[in-house]
Design a protein around this motif. Structure first.
Motif, PDB file in Angstrom:
ATOM      1  N   GLY A   1       0.825  -1.188   0.000  1.00  0.00           N
ATOM      2  CA  GLY A   1       0.000   0.000   0.000  1.00  0.00           C
ATOM      3  C   GLY A   1       0.869   1.252   0.000  1.00  0.00           C
ATOM      4  O   GLY A   1       2.098   1.188   0.034  1.00  0.00           O
ATOM      5  N   LEU A   2       0.222   2.412  -0.037  1.00  0.00           N
ATOM      6  CA  LEU A   2       0.942   3.689  -0.159  1.00  0.00           C
ATOM      7  C   LEU A   2       0.982   4.508   1.121  1.00  0.00           C
ATOM      8  O   LEU A   2       1.650   5.540   1.176  1.00  0.00           O
ATOM      9  N   THR A   3       0.295   4.060   2.174  1.00  0.00           N
ATOM     10  CA  THR A   3       0.186   4.906   3.359  1.00  0.00           C
ATOM     11  C   THR A   3       1.537   5.208   3.986  1.00  0.00           C
ATOM     12  O   THR A   3       1.817   6.358   4.362  1.00  0.00           O
ATOM     13  N   GLY A   4       2.402   4.216   4.116  1.00  0.00           N
ATOM     14  CA  GLY A   4       3.713   4.460   4.707  1.00  0.00           C
ATOM     15  C   GLY A   4       4.494   5.509   3.938  1.00  0.00           C
ATOM     16  O   GLY A   4       5.119   6.395   4.529  1.00  0.00           O
ATOM     17  N   ALA A   5       4.464   5.414   2.616  1.00  0.00           N
ATOM     18  CA  ALA A   5       5.178   6.382   1.785  1.00  0.00           C
ATOM     19  C   ALA A   5       4.560   7.772   1.903  1.00  0.00           C
ATOM     20  O   ALA A   5       5.268   8.779   2.032  1.00  0.00           O
ATOM     21  N   LEU A   6       3.232   7.855   1.877  1.00  0.00           N
ATOM     22  CA  LEU A   6       2.562   9.146   1.941  1.00  0.00           C
ATOM     23  C   LEU A   6       2.675   9.796   3.314  1.00  0.00           C
ATOM     24  O   LEU A   6       2.580  11.026   3.443  1.00  0.00           O
ATOM     25  N   ASN A   7       2.915   8.993   4.346  1.00  0.00           N
ATOM     26  CA  ASN A   7       3.043   9.565   5.685  1.00  0.00           C
ATOM     27  C   ASN A   7       4.238  10.507   5.808  1.00  0.00           C
ATOM     28  O   ASN A   7       4.265  11.353   6.712  1.00  0.00           O
ATOM     29  N   ARG A   8       5.211  10.376   4.948  1.00  0.00           N
ATOM     30  CA  ARG A   8       6.319  11.335   4.947  1.00  0.00           C
ATOM     31  C   ARG A   8       5.792  12.749   4.713  1.00  0.00           C
ATOM     32  O   ARG A   8       6.173  13.708   5.390  1.00  0.00           O
ATOM     33  N   TYR A   9       4.881  12.905   3.766  1.00  0.00           N
ATOM     34  CA  TYR A   9       4.296  14.218   3.481  1.00  0.00           C
ATOM     35  C   TYR A   9       3.454  14.723   4.651  1.00  0.00           C
ATOM     36  O   TYR A   9       3.312  15.934   4.835  1.00  0.00           O
ATOM     37  N   ARG A  10       2.896  13.802   5.408  1.00  0.00           N
ATOM     38  CA  ARG A  10       1.972  14.175   6.483  1.00  0.00           C
ATOM     39  C   ARG A  10       2.694  14.595   7.757  1.00  0.00           C
ATOM     40  O   ARG A  10       2.062  14.825   8.799  1.00  0.00           O
ATOM     41  N   ASN A  11       4.006  14.719   7.679  1.00  0.00           N
ATOM     42  CA  ASN A  11       4.790  15.140   8.840  1.00  0.00           C
ATOM     43  C   ASN A  11       5.545  16.441   8.601  1.00  0.00           C
ATOM     44  O   ASN A  11       6.414  16.803   9.399  1.00  0.00           O
ATOM     45  N   ILE A  12       5.202  17.170   7.552  1.00  0.00           N
ATOM     46  CA  ILE A  12       5.987  18.366   7.235  1.00  0.00           C
ATOM     47  C   ILE A  12       5.907  19.417   8.346  1.00  0.00           C
ATOM     48  O   ILE A  12       6.913  20.082   8.642  1.00  0.00           O
ATOM     49  N   ASP A  13       4.748  19.558   8.989  1.00  0.00           N
ATOM     50  CA  ASP A  13       4.656  20.528  10.077  1.00  0.00           C
ATOM     51  C   ASP A  13       5.364  20.026  11.330  1.00  0.00           C
ATOM     52  O   ASP A  13       5.962  20.821  12.079  1.00  0.00           O
ATOM     53  N   ARG A  14       5.297  18.739  11.593  1.00  0.00           N
ATOM     54  CA  ARG A  14       6.049  18.184  12.730  1.00  0.00           C
ATOM     55  C   ARG A  14       7.546  18.384  12.516  1.00  0.00           C
ATOM     56  O   ARG A  14       8.278  18.722  13.460  1.00  0.00           O
ATOM     57  N   ASP A  15       8.023  18.160  11.284  1.00  0.00           N
ATOM     58  CA  ASP A  15       9.443  18.383  10.989  1.00  0.00           C
ATOM     59  C   ASP A  15       9.820  19.837  11.263  1.00  0.00           C
ATOM     60  O   ASP A  15      10.884  20.128  11.834  1.00  0.00           O
ATOM     61  N   TRP A  16       8.964  20.746  10.839  1.00  0.00           N
ATOM     62  CA  TRP A  16       9.200  22.180  11.030  1.00  0.00           C
ATOM     63  C   TRP A  16       9.362  22.504  12.517  1.00  0.00           C
ATOM     64  O   TRP A  16      10.257  23.276  12.907  1.00  0.00           O
ATOM     65  N   GLN A  17       8.532  21.870  13.352  1.00  0.00           N
ATOM     66  CA  GLN A  17       8.633  22.086  14.795  1.00  0.00           C
ATOM     67  C   GLN A  17       9.881  21.410  15.366  1.00  0.00           C
ATOM     68  O   GLN A  17      10.612  22.006  16.163  1.00  0.00           O
ATOM     69  N   ASP A  18      10.115  20.163  14.964  1.00  0.00           N
ATOM     70  CA  ASP A  18      11.254  19.415  15.500  1.00  0.00           C
ATOM     71  C   ASP A  18      12.582  20.098  15.199  1.00  0.00           C
ATOM     72  O   ASP A  18      13.517  20.053  16.017  1.00  0.00           O
ATOM     73  N   LEU A  19      12.690  20.686  14.013  1.00  0.00           N
ATOM     74  CA  LEU A  19      13.971  21.239  13.564  1.00  0.00           C
ATOM     75  C   LEU A  19      14.094  22.733  13.824  1.00  0.00           C
ATOM     76  O   LEU A  19      15.097  23.345  13.439  1.00  0.00           O
ATOM     77  N   ALA A  20      13.111  23.323  14.482  1.00  0.00           N
ATOM     78  CA  ALA A  20      13.153  24.760  14.772  1.00  0.00           C
ATOM     79  C   ALA A  20      14.431  25.193  15.488  1.00  0.00           C
ATOM     80  O   ALA A  20      14.953  26.283  15.207  1.00  0.00           O
ATOM     81  N   PRO A  21      14.998  24.385  16.403  1.00  0.00           N
ATOM     82  CA  PRO A  21      16.245  24.812  17.051  1.00  0.00           C
ATOM     83  C   PRO A  21      17.419  24.966  16.086  1.00  0.00           C
ATOM     84  O   PRO A  21      18.433  25.573  16.443  1.00  0.00           O
ATOM     85  N   HIS A  22      17.285  24.419  14.877  1.00  0.00           N
ATOM     86  CA  HIS A  22      18.371  24.488  13.889  1.00  0.00           C
ATOM     87  C   HIS A  22      18.066  25.491  12.774  1.00  0.00           C
ATOM     88  O   HIS A  22      18.673  25.433  11.703  1.00  0.00           O
ATOM     89  N   ALA A  23      17.150  26.415  13.020  1.00  0.00           N
ATOM     90  CA  ALA A  23      16.744  27.376  11.992  1.00  0.00           C
ATOM     91  C   ALA A  23      17.958  28.101  11.422  1.00  0.00           C
ATOM     92  O   ALA A  23      18.800  28.628  12.158  1.00  0.00           O
ATOM     93  N   GLY A  24      18.051  28.095  10.102  1.00  0.00           N
ATOM     94  CA  GLY A  24      19.120  28.800   9.408  1.00  0.00           C
ATOM     95  C   GLY A  24      20.458  28.095   9.388  1.00  0.00           C
ATOM     96  O   GLY A  24      21.425  28.636   8.824  1.00  0.00           O
ATOM     97  N   ALA A  25      20.546  26.900   9.970  1.00  0.00           N
ATOM     98  CA  ALA A  25      21.845  26.247  10.132  1.00  0.00           C
ATOM     99  C   ALA A  25      22.373  25.711   8.812  1.00  0.00           C
ATOM    100  O   ALA A  25      21.658  24.998   8.098  1.00  0.00           O
ATOM    101  N   PRO A  26      23.616  25.999   8.466  1.00  0.00           N
ATOM    102  CA  PRO A  26      24.229  25.393   7.289  1.00  0.00           C
ATOM    103  C   PRO A  26      24.726  23.987   7.597  1.00  0.00           C
ATOM    104  O   PRO A  26      24.846  23.590   8.762  1.00  0.00           O
ATOM    105  N   ILE A  27      25.011  23.227   6.567  1.00  0.00           N
ATOM    106  CA  ILE A  27      25.667  21.927   6.699  1.00  0.00           C
ATOM    107  C   ILE A  27      27.133  22.125   6.357  1.00  0.00           C
ATOM    108  O   ILE A  27      27.464  22.591   5.255  1.00  0.00           O
TER     109      ILE A  27
END
Length: 329
Positions: A237-263
């Motif tokens: 099925g496709l749910t596991g793959a599509l769940n990546r898209y369904r976490n974009i706001d969670r990612d934004w919150q999780d990575l907020a401490p690294h705002a603007g950080a270069p690699i």
């Protein structure tokens, strides 16, 4: 003319990971190069790179990302947030008995690779990004930004947000949908200028596949290749793959401490000149020398669409192996 990739020397294995297990395909010996695919693919999207990297003296490992193929598929939607996929990459390196890896990603895999390098520079010593350039964390909430795109039409990332909605379109005819999606983003089969964009749907009951080409496969995709992809998604099925898209706001919150950080690690970017992603993100590509201070080079391949390592395997292999050869061992 590119020759089909040999498969006789490929080693399939599963390794323990935070969500259960991850399926890996390995070829070669030497420094570890971890290959991370995007949507809607699998380890198989690296079939041309595995033998080339092995021949160049590397231990090439392509994984099925969590939710895909033979890797575990957690039921919780939030199990697919970026920080958990980074933990999967760490688990792979440890399970293989290695201390460091070069990480290479395409599409969503590019974001996973970049975040792995950002959060764990001690493990991921260099990063190559295909199709999607690195943009440092921060900015507006992603769901709000995507909702503003398209006017009377809905952007595909927004379309994917509601659980079950895209699945209802795709899963009754997985093979046909995949064929159309691959064709829509390939240089030789994508809709021409003036045609409706396959990245948007009409808001009144529209489907993505309404705008897909349906008369031929792109040159890089054989019927046998399509069978591999379709066979995996028909099973999972496709749910596991599509769940990546369904976490974009969670990612934004999780990575907020690294705002603007270069690699800070050595890096490489390869994109297709005809890929809509490189057009939309042209500003991010221009900003790569700041976001990636040790960027070796950035390449836009003429006449190439989104599936760069499959559309242009020989060119991508040369760029990757040449760049890898410049890295400290």
């Amino acid at each position: 003319m590119h020759q089909p990739a040999p498969t006789a020397d490929l080693l399939h294995r599963t390794v323990p990971a935070p969500a259960g297990r991850l399926h890996l395909v390995e070829q070669g010996t030497g420094p570890l190069v971890l290959l991370v695919h995007g949507f809607p693919e699998s380890w198989y999207s690296w079939r041309h790179q595995l033998p080339a990297l092995a021949a160049a003296g590397y231990r090439a490992v392509a994984l099925d990302v969590r939710g895909y193929g033979r890797s575990s598929r957690p039921a919780r939607s939030d199990a697919y947030r970026m920080v958990e996929l980074v933990e999967d990459n760490l688990a792979v390196v440890r399970a293989l008995g290695e201390e460091q890896a070069v990480v290479v990603g395409h599409d969503w895999g590019s974001g996973i690779a970049a975040t792995s390098a950002l959060l764990h520079p001690e493990v991921f010593r260099a990063v190559a990004l295909l199709s999607v350039p690195y943009t440092p964390p921060g900015g507006p909430r992603p769901s709000d930004a995507f909702a503003q795109l398209g006017g009377d039409e809905e952007f595909y990332v927004s379309y994917f947000q509601e659980p079950g909605r895209a699945e209802a379109e795709i899963e009754p005819d997985v093979r046909g949908w995949l064929a159309g999606f691959f064709a829509a983003l390939s240089a030789d089969t994508m809709p021409g200028p003036g045609r409706p964009s396959p990245h948007f749907v009409t808001r009144a009951g529209g489907r993505l596949r309404d705008r897909f080409p349906d008369d031929r496969l792109p040159a890089w995709l054989t019927e046998a290749d399509l069978d591999v992809y379709a066979g995996e998604f028909e099973r999972t099925g496709l749910t596991g793959a599509l769940n990546r898209y369904r976490n974009i706001d969670r990612d934004w919150q999780d990575l907020a401490p690294h705002a603007g950080a270069p690699i800070q690690q050595p890096s490489l970017f390869i994109g297709g000149a005809l890929d809509a992603t490189t057009t939309w993100m042209a500003g991010a590509i221009d900003a790569l020398p700041t976001a990636l201070p040790r960027l070796a080079s950035a390449h836009l391949l003429d006449g190439c669409g989104h599936w760069v390592q499959q559309e242009r395997p020989d060119q991508v292999n040369r760029l990757l192996t040449t760049w890898l050869g410049t890295l400290p061992s």
